[in-house]
Design a protein around this motif. Sequence first.
Motif, PDB file in Angstrom:
ATOM      1  N   HIS A  63       0.864  -1.176   0.000  1.00 17.83           N
ATOM      2  CA  HIS A  63       0.000   0.000   0.000  1.00 17.83           C
ATOM      3  C   HIS A  63       0.898   1.223   0.000  1.00 17.83           C
ATOM      4  O   HIS A  63       1.677   1.437   0.927  1.00 17.83           O
ATOM      5  N   ASP A  64       0.817   2.001  -1.078  1.00 19.21           N
ATOM      6  CA  ASP A  64       1.709   3.157  -1.227  1.00 19.21           C
ATOM      7  C   ASP A  64       3.176   2.784  -1.015  1.00 19.21           C
ATOM      8  O   ASP A  64       3.939   3.516  -0.382  1.00 19.21           O
ATOM      9  N   GLY A  65       3.553   1.616  -1.529  1.00 22.44           N
ATOM     10  CA  GLY A  65       4.936   1.167  -1.437  1.00 22.44           C
ATOM     11  C   GLY A  65       5.295   0.442  -0.160  1.00 22.44           C
ATOM     12  O   GLY A  65       6.365  -0.159  -0.062  1.00 22.44           O
ATOM     13  N   GLN A  66       4.421   0.469   0.849  1.00 22.58           N
ATOM     14  CA  GLN A  66       4.691  -0.163   2.137  1.00 22.58           C
ATOM     15  C   GLN A  66       4.190  -1.600   2.128  1.00 22.58           C
ATOM     16  O   GLN A  66       3.068  -1.879   1.684  1.00 22.58           O
ATOM     17  N   ASP A  67       4.985  -2.511   2.637  1.00 22.80           N
ATOM     18  CA  ASP A  67       4.578  -3.908   2.775  1.00 22.80           C
ATOM     19  C   ASP A  67       3.545  -4.016   3.898  1.00 22.80           C
ATOM     20  O   ASP A  67       3.848  -3.766   5.068  1.00 22.80           O
ATOM     21  N   VAL A  68       2.307  -4.366   3.537  1.00 23.56           N
ATOM     22  CA  VAL A  68       1.241  -4.492   4.530  1.00 23.56           C
ATOM     23  C   VAL A  68       0.697  -5.921   4.564  1.00 23.56           C
ATOM     24  O   VAL A  68      -0.410  -6.163   5.027  1.00 23.56           O
ATOM     25  N   SER A  69       1.490  -6.873   4.073  1.00 22.80           N
ATOM     26  CA  SER A  69       1.065  -8.272   4.037  1.00 22.80           C
ATOM     27  C   SER A  69       0.681  -8.749   5.435  1.00 22.80           C
ATOM     28  O   SER A  69       1.472  -8.642   6.385  1.00 22.80           O
ATOM     29  N   GLY A  70      -0.524  -9.255   5.567  1.00 24.00           N
ATOM     30  CA  GLY A  70      -0.968  -9.770   6.849  1.00 24.00           C
ATOM     31  C   GLY A  70      -1.402  -8.721   7.843  1.00 24.00           C
ATOM     32  O   GLY A  70      -1.776  -9.061   8.976  1.00 24.00           O
ATOM     33  N   MET A  71      -1.360  -7.425   7.486  1.00 19.90           N
ATOM     34  CA  MET A  71      -1.838  -6.382   8.388  1.00 19.90           C
ATOM     35  C   MET A  71      -3.336  -6.576   8.629  1.00 19.90           C
ATOM     36  O   MET A  71      -4.093  -6.833   7.701  1.00 19.90           O
ATOM     37  N   PRO A  72      -3.800  -6.471   9.890  1.00 22.71           N
ATOM     38  CA  PRO A  72      -5.225  -6.659  10.172  1.00 22.71           C
ATOM     39  C   PRO A  72      -6.099  -5.682   9.386  1.00 22.71           C
ATOM     40  O   PRO A  72      -5.695  -4.558   9.078  1.00 22.71           O
ATOM     41  N   ALA A  73      -7.305  -6.124   9.107  1.00 25.32           N
ATOM     42  CA  ALA A  73      -8.220  -5.341   8.279  1.00 25.32           C
ATOM     43  C   ALA A  73      -8.486  -3.960   8.859  1.00 25.32           C
ATOM     44  O   ALA A  73      -8.559  -2.971   8.123  1.00 25.32           O
ATOM     45  N   HIS A  74      -8.644  -3.859  10.189  1.00 26.63           N
ATOM     46  CA  HIS A  74      -8.985  -2.560  10.770  1.00 26.63           C
ATOM     47  C   HIS A  74      -7.842  -1.557  10.603  1.00 26.63           C
ATOM     48  O   HIS A  74      -8.078  -0.350  10.448  1.00 26.63           O
ATOM     49  N   LYS A  75      -6.597  -2.056  10.618  1.00 21.30           N
ATOM     50  CA  LYS A  75      -5.465  -1.150  10.416  1.00 21.30           C
ATOM     51  C   LYS A  75      -5.372  -0.709   8.957  1.00 21.30           C
ATOM     52  O   LYS A  75      -5.081   0.456   8.664  1.00 21.30           O
ATOM     53  N   LEU A  76      -5.628  -1.624   8.044  1.00 15.46           N
ATOM     54  CA  LEU A  76      -5.636  -1.252   6.629  1.00 15.46           C
ATOM     55  C   LEU A  76      -6.750  -0.256   6.335  1.00 15.46           C
ATOM     56  O   LEU A  76      -6.583   0.665   5.530  1.00 15.46           O
ATOM     57  N   ARG A  77      -7.885  -0.436   6.999  1.00 18.31           N
ATOM     58  CA  ARG A  77      -8.991   0.517   6.794  1.00 18.31           C
ATOM     59  C   ARG A  77      -8.581   1.917   7.229  1.00 18.31           C
ATOM     60  O   ARG A  77      -8.925   2.910   6.565  1.00 18.31           O
ATOM     61  N   ARG A  78      -7.844   2.019   8.299  1.00 15.28           N
ATOM     62  CA  ARG A  78      -7.377   3.336   8.743  1.00 15.28           C
ATOM     63  C   ARG A  78      -6.336   3.922   7.802  1.00 15.28           C
ATOM     64  O   ARG A  78      -6.157   5.143   7.760  1.00 15.28           O
ATOM     65  N   LEU A  79      -5.673   3.061   7.026  1.00 17.34           N
ATOM     66  CA  LEU A  79      -4.740   3.543   6.012  1.00 17.34           C
ATOM     67  C   LEU A  79      -5.473   3.953   4.725  1.00 17.34           C
ATOM     68  O   LEU A  79      -4.847   4.497   3.813  1.00 17.34           O
ATOM     69  N   GLY A  80      -6.770   3.673   4.664  1.00 16.85           N
ATOM     70  CA  GLY A  80      -7.545   4.102   3.502  1.00 16.85           C
ATOM     71  C   GLY A  80      -7.938   3.007   2.542  1.00 16.85           C
ATOM     72  O   GLY A  80      -8.263   3.283   1.385  1.00 16.85           O
ATOM     73  N   VAL A  81      -7.930   1.739   3.003  1.00 18.26           N
ATOM     74  CA  VAL A  81      -8.352   0.619   2.161  1.00 18.26           C
ATOM     75  C   VAL A  81      -9.709   0.132   2.664  1.00 18.26           C
ATOM     76  O   VAL A  81      -9.809  -0.462   3.738  1.00 18.26           O
ATOM     77  N   ALA A  82     -10.757   0.392   1.895  1.00 20.16           N
ATOM     78  CA  ALA A  82     -12.116   0.043   2.293  1.00 20.16           C
ATOM     79  C   ALA A  82     -12.695  -0.983   1.331  1.00 20.16           C
ATOM     80  O   ALA A  82     -12.210  -1.154   0.201  1.00 20.16           O
ATOM     81  N   ARG A  83     -13.761  -1.657   1.773  1.00 19.63           N
ATOM     82  CA  ARG A  83     -14.381  -2.681   0.930  1.00 19.63           C
ATOM     83  C   ARG A  83     -15.854  -2.817   1.271  1.00 19.63           C
ATOM     84  O   ARG A  83     -16.321  -2.354   2.319  1.00 19.63           O
ATOM     85  N   THR A  84     -16.575  -3.443   0.365  1.00 15.29           N
ATOM     86  CA  THR A  84     -17.920  -3.929   0.656  1.00 15.29           C
ATOM     87  C   THR A  84     -17.881  -5.451   0.598  1.00 15.29           C
ATOM     88  O   THR A  84     -16.893  -6.050   0.177  1.00 15.29           O
ATOM     89  N   PHE A  85     -18.989  -6.069   1.035  1.00 13.41           N
ATOM     90  CA  PHE A  85     -19.053  -7.521   1.125  1.00 13.41           C
ATOM     91  C   PHE A  85     -20.227  -8.049   0.310  1.00 13.41           C
ATOM     92  O   PHE A  85     -21.257  -7.386   0.173  1.00 13.41           O
ATOM     93  N   GLN A  86     -20.079  -9.283  -0.184  1.00  9.62           N
ATOM     94  CA  GLN A  86     -21.173  -9.898  -0.920  1.00  9.62           C
ATOM     95  C   GLN A  86     -22.432  -9.993  -0.069  1.00  9.62           C
ATOM     96  O   GLN A  86     -23.534  -9.766  -0.553  1.00  9.62           O
ATOM     97  N   GLY A  87     -22.264 -10.331   1.194  1.00 13.24           N
ATOM     98  CA  GLY A  87     -23.416 -10.522   2.069  1.00 13.24           C
ATOM     99  C   GLY A  87     -23.872  -9.275   2.794  1.00 13.24           C
ATOM    100  O   GLY A  87     -24.710  -9.365   3.699  1.00 13.24           O
ATOM    101  N   GLY A  88     -23.353  -8.109   2.435  1.00 15.85           N
ATOM    102  CA  GLY A  88     -23.768  -6.870   3.084  1.00 15.85           C
ATOM    103  C   GLY A  88     -23.033  -6.603   4.386  1.00 15.85           C
ATOM    104  O   GLY A  88     -22.377  -5.595   4.552  1.00 15.85           O
ATOM    105  N   ARG A  89     -23.226  -7.507   5.364  1.00 15.44           N
ATOM    106  CA  ARG A  89     -22.589  -7.406   6.683  1.00 15.44           C
ATOM    107  C   ARG A  89     -22.906  -6.083   7.385  1.00 15.44           C
ATOM    108  O   ARG A  89     -22.051  -5.510   8.060  1.00 15.44           O
ATOM    109  N   LEU A  90     -24.121  -5.610   7.237  1.00 12.04           N
ATOM    110  CA  LEU A  90     -24.551  -4.452   8.005  1.00 12.04           C
ATOM    111  C   LEU A  90     -24.913  -4.885   9.423  1.00 12.04           C
ATOM    112  O   LEU A  90     -25.174  -6.052   9.686  1.00 12.04           O
ATOM    113  N   PHE A  91     -24.933  -3.917  10.338  1.00 12.51           N
ATOM    114  CA  PHE A  91     -25.426  -4.184  11.689  1.00 12.51           C
ATOM    115  C   PHE A  91     -26.950  -4.159  11.625  1.00 12.51           C
ATOM    116  O   PHE A  91     -27.573  -3.084  11.597  1.00 12.51           O
TER     117      PHE A  91
END
Length: 250
Positions: A63-91
Motif C-alpha cells: 500500500h503506497d509502497g509499504q509492505d502491509v502483508s498480513g496487516m489486520p483489516a482494521h489497520k488497513l482501513r485506517r490507512l484508507g483501504v475500504a471494501r464492501t461484502f457480498q453478504g452486506g454485513r450491516l449491523f
Amino acid sequence: MSHLLQAQNVSVSFDGLHALSNVNLDIPPAKVSGLIGPNGAGKTTLVNVLTGFQAPTQGTVRHDGQDVSGMPAHKLRRLGVARTFQGGRLFKELSVLDNLEVTGVGLGLSRRAAAARAVEMLDWVGITPLMQLTAGSLPYTDERRVGIARALMLEPKFLLLDEPAAGMSAHEADELSELIGRIVAEIGCGVLLIEHNIGLVLKTCAHIHVLDSGEMIDEGDPAHIKSSEKVLHAYMGTQADIEGDVEAAL
C-alpha cells in the motif's frame, strides 16, 4: 511503486488446495479497475488478501509502497483501504445512519462528527430517505447502497466492491455505474469492481483483470477483454446464465 494498492506474486493455500497462485494486480488511484472470473476463480479470496481479511501464504501486499502483508483489516482501513461484502454485513439491528456513524467512530471521529459525516455521506450517495430505517429491514439492493456509503466514510484511498450489483435490475446497475464514476471523479478513490455482471464491468472499468482457477489469465482494456480467447474459454462450460452473460457482453 507508490500510490498503488498491489498484490505481488500472491498465493493462498487452504489445506493444500491452491486458491490463488502467483497473482499480480495493481489498483491505481482515481481509476476504476475490474476483476472478473468464473465462480470459484478466487476473486473474493484476492479481495480478502488485499483488505487484510486473509494473510497470503506467499507473496506481498503493498500500500503506497509499504509492505502491509498480513496487516489486520482494521489497520488497513485506517490507512484508507475500504471494501464492501457480498453478504452486506450491516449491523442489522441498527439504523442505516447508525451503521455509518459506528464506522466513523471506529475510524477515530467523535460521535458528533461521525453522525454529521454519516448524514453527508448518505446524501452524497443519494439514499437519505433510508436514514432512519433499520438495516435489517432493507431490500437486498438497498443493503448494497448502504454498504457502499459506509465504506466511503472518511473518503478512503482505495475501495474494493465485491459483487455490488448482485440482485440489481439493469436500471439499478446503470445507476451503480454512475455512482462509481462519481466516486472516482469527486473523491479520487481507486476502485476495484469485482462482478459477475460482465457488461457492467466492461462499461465501467478502464482496465480489467481476469482470474480463473486462482491464476490471472489475462488483463487489459475492455476492447482487449472482449476479444480475448482466454477469457471466452474460461467461461465456457459454466452454468448457462454465466455463459449467456459472457457471450452477450463479449
